[in-house]
Each structure stands twice: as structure tokens, then as C-alpha cells.
Design an enzyme around this catalytic site. Structure first.
Site, PDB file in Angstrom:
ATOM      1  N   VAL A 113      37.416  82.031 -95.313  1.00 11.63           N
ATOM      2  CA  VAL A 113      38.210  83.233 -95.571  1.00 11.63           C
ATOM      3  C   VAL A 113      38.366  84.045 -94.291  1.00 11.63           C
ATOM      4  CG1 VAL A 113      38.378  85.343 -96.927  1.00 11.63           C
ATOM      5  CG2 VAL A 113      37.467  83.268 -97.972  1.00 11.63           C
ATOM      6  N   ASP A 114      37.286  84.208 -93.534  1.00  9.36           N
ATOM      7  CA  ASP A 114      37.369  84.925 -92.257  1.00  9.36           C
ATOM      8  C   ASP A 114      38.383  84.283 -91.320  1.00  9.36           C
ATOM      9  OD1 ASP A 114      35.642  87.084 -92.525  1.00  9.36           O
ATOM     10  OD2 ASP A 114      33.888  85.965 -91.862  1.00  9.36           O
ATOM     11  N   VAL A 115      38.292  82.972 -91.168  1.00  8.70           N
ATOM     12  CA  VAL A 115      39.174  82.268 -90.229  1.00  8.70           C
ATOM     13  C   VAL A 115      40.627  82.349 -90.690  1.00  8.70           C
ATOM     14  CG1 VAL A 115      39.750  80.016 -89.261  1.00  8.70           C
ATOM     15  CG2 VAL A 115      37.359  80.744 -89.372  1.00  8.70           C
ATOM     16  N   GLY A 146      42.107  85.740 -90.010  1.00 11.28           N
ATOM     17  CA  GLY A 146      42.510  85.929 -88.627  1.00 11.28           C
ATOM     18  C   GLY A 146      43.882  85.355 -88.331  1.00 11.28           C
ATOM     19  N   ASP A 153      32.649  87.199 -95.471  1.00 11.49           N
ATOM     20  CA  ASP A 153      33.309  86.027 -96.020  1.00 11.49           C
ATOM     21  C   ASP A 153      32.696  85.595 -97.350  1.00 11.49           C
ATOM     22  OD1 ASP A 153      34.934  83.279 -95.145  1.00 11.49           O
ATOM     23  OD2 ASP A 153      33.090  82.849 -96.214  1.00 11.49           O
TER      24      ASP A 153
END
Length: 382
Positions: free
Chosen positions: A164-166, A169, A136
Site C-alpha cells: 500500500v505504501d509503495v 507513492g 501500511d
């Protein structure tokens, strides 16, 4: 009542946040998610307290199977699981699934109806020629996002969580749902690819439009917005902080009236949006003085009662107790009747939407490593 994805089987080869969160969103919608882990498990399992929080936040409601993909039997078992699945989710290092014979092209040749999702850090198209692991923080840095975050006279800052990761997803889950709908119509699946870099760039879609329209590179402005004021500005109160927005002409005059400073409405320093932007430090000093003797809740209530935009800056413990958040049931309990919580916190932040035709239901906790290996692989002869 049945959930939207009842009957859909997902096989996940995921690590840390983006891939596991994608599959967990599908599990919350009713899919049977089989999480394939190495004998060492998802790397988040062994990353201390922070890793444990990641794991329990992104693996709720799944079944965990231990399979050694470095062994022939492990790769064979994985292929059999995928052969019975509708969706594959993977965010392994670039090229690793192909080396195991589990890449999208090979699997979709065998099953054209398979929906296969690949998440990478920086995409698989020609670029600098270096396959890179994705984190991220690197995506925040290289997408321009960090350049916009922070105070104008201070260093760039990352967003304070793995935004960014969340987001990756949830966008990945959205793409999978579209592919499943497309398969219902055509019979064909899809190979979906997205990267943390693409998501981080997309998150700034408004800033890109501004840049392409004006040619000006946006810069850090702290809490306030660069071209209007007061807008998203942080105001000190007696017991904390709030944000407010009142930059339109009529709103500015209402704010001046609310704080008993009608004279400011026509003050040359503040009479126009452009003037307020130029004199923002003086403006904030006036507003801090006006609200500094009031509690945050009273100040926000006063502004809301007068039709202005305002919000209290709350800590997580305050958010949990906020009556509006409690009414939304954002933090349900893990289902105590389904299984133990395997060391998890017992509560979780649910998906940000609900189906009004279906009552809220608690979810299973995250699985122990290999907890369901016998249940899943036994019927296949392993």
C-alpha cells in the site's frame, strides 16, 4: 539528454515510504528534490537495518537539508524554500504542517500555482473523528485486503511487503504529474489529497465490482482463484514451485494432453470449471504428480511451448539472475561519479518504465542527513 521534469523543484517533508517514494519518482524523472529533515532526520534513518533499506530505496537522487520546524528561523527557511518550488510533498502527521504554518491552504493562498500533495493514513474527511498516523499494515487490515490474503482455513495475512505504501507513492506521483500539466494550461496548481486507506481500497477494484454485482463477500482462497480452476494454482515441481492457469475449456484439454492424461478432460470431476473448483484438492494432487518429476524450468517451458500460462516461483536472488530481468536492466548501479553511496547498496530497482528517447542513466544515492544544507540554504542567507 534532458529529462521530463528538468527545471521542476520539489520540496519534500517526508517520512518512511509513501511520501519519500513519491518525491523520488519525481527525482528520477528529472526534478530537483529538496528533502527537508528535522535535526533527527527522516525516522527511517534510525530504524535499524530495515529502516536503512527503506531510506536508500526511497530517497535516491535528492538533496537533504536540515531545518528545525519548531524554531521560527526554521519555519521561515522552509517557507522560503517552498516559495521557490513548484511542488510540495508531505506525509507528516495530520495537522502538523498546519501548526507550523505550512499547510496547503495558507501556502496556496500565497502562491495559487503551487502543487501541494498531502498523504495521510485514513484521510482528512469526517469519519471517526480521530486523526490517525498511517501505516501500511493498518491500511491493509482496515481496507479488507488482509481478509482476502491467505489460505482459506488459516488466519488473514498481510501482503509480504509494504504494497500500500509503495502503490501510494506511485499514484501520488501520477497525480502530481497531472496537476503540473493542468497548471501549464490554466496557471493554477492544486491541493492533492490521498490516503493509504483509499489506495488499499482501490487496489481491490475488481473484487469490489464482484461484491457489488453479487452481494457475496469474497473470502480467502489461497493461491487459487475462487471461481475458476486451475487458475493461479501453486504446483510442486522437482526443485520448487510454479503457478499455472488453464481453466478455459480448450486450455484444460491442452493441459490434459501435455501431462498425458487425456482421460481427465471428460472426467466428471474435472470436465467443467465448476466441477474443477469443487474438486480442487484432487485436481492439485493430479497436477503435483504430473509435474513433480520435472524441474521448474522444464515444466514452465513445456507449458509455455503449448500456449498455456505458467510462471516459476522465484526467490529474489534468482530474479536478479533471470535473463529476462537482466535484459530489462531493472537493477542499475548508483552513479559512482555523482557522490558516494552514503552506505547504500550501490544498486537499486529503477522505475518500471523507460523513455525510449533517453538512455538509461545511473542515479545518485540517498543523501546523508543535511548533506546539502549549505548548498541550498546558503544562497538564501542562512
Amino acid at each position: 539528454m534532458s529529462k521530463p521534469l528538468d527545471g521542476v523543484t520539489v520540496v519534500e517533508f517526508g517520512q518512511y515510504i509513501a511520501g519519500p517514494l513519491t518525491a523520488m519518482a519525481l527525482a528520477d524523472l528529472g526534478a530537483d528534490v529538496i528533502k527537508v529533515e528535522s535535526p533527527a532526520g527522516d525516522a527511517a534513518r534510525s530504524a535499524g537495518e530495515f529502516g536503512a533499506s527503506i531510506f536508500h530505496a526511497t530517497n535516491r537522487g535528492k538533496r537533504s537539508v536540515v531545518v528545525d520546524l519548531k524554531a521560527d528561523a526554521g519555519r521561515r527557511a522552509a517557507r522560503e524554500l517552498i516559495g521557490r518550488a513548484d511542488v510540495v510533498v508531505q506525509n507528516m502527521r495530520p495537522g502538523l504542517m498546519e501548526r507550523f504554518g505550512l499547510g496547503a491552504d495558507e501556502l496556496r493562498t500565497a502562491d495559487p500555482g503551487l502543487v501541494y500533495l498531502t498523504i495521510s493514513g485514513f484521510g482528512d474527511r469526517p469519519g471517526d473523528g480521530r486523526p490517525r498516523a498511517g501505516l501500511d499494515i493498518a491500511a491493509q487490515a482496515e481496507s479488507g485486503l488482509m481478509s482476502l490474503n491467505g489460505e482459506a482455513d488459516r488466519d488473514p495475512m498481510r501482503v509480504g511487503f509494504a504494497v500500500v505504501d509503495v502503490t501510494t507513492g506511485h499514484l501520488a506521483a501520477q497525480a502530481i504529474l497531472a496537476a503540473l500539466l493542468g497548471r501549464e494550461r490554466s496557471g493554477n496548481g492544486a491541493h492533492i489529497t490521498l490516503s493509504l486507506l483509499e489506495v488499499a481500497v482501490h487496489l481491490q477494484c475488481v473484487e469490489w465490482c464482484q461484491y457489488f454485482s453479487t452481494g457475496r463477500v469474497p473470502s480467502r482462497t489461497g493461491n487459487g482463484q475462487a471461481s475458476v480452476a486451475p487458475a493461479a494454482d501453486l504446483i510442486r515441481t522437482k526443485d520448487g514451485h510454479m503457478v499455472l492457469s488453464a481453466y478455459q475449456g480448450n486450455h484444460w484439454r491442452v493441459l490434459c494432453s501435455v501431462i498425458g492424461r487425456e482421460d481427465l478432460a471428460d472426467d466428471t470431476r474435472f470436465a467443467t470449471i465448476q466441477a474443477r473448483v469443487r474438486h480442487r484438492p484432487e485436481l492439485l494432487h493430479v497436477l503435483d504428480s504430473a509435474f513433480g518429476h520435472m524441474t521448474t524450468d522444464n515444466a514452465v517451458g513445456l507449458l509455455l511451448d503449448n500456449g498455456l500460462v505458467a510462471g516459476a516461483v522465484r526467490t529474489l536472488d534468482q530474479v536478479v539472475e533471470d535473463p529476462r530481468v537482466r535484459a530489462l536492466e531493472m537493477f542499475p548501479q548508483t552513479d559512482p561519479n555523482a557522490s558516494d553511496t552514503n552506505g547504500g547498496p550501490g544498486r537499486f530497482a529503477r522505475l518500471p518504465y523507460t523513455f525510449q528517447s533517453d538512455a538509461m542513466s545511473a542515479a545518485n544515492g540517498a543523501p546523508r542527513l543535511g548533506e546539502h544544507s549549505a548548498d541550498v540554504l546558503g544562497p538564501l542567507g542562512y
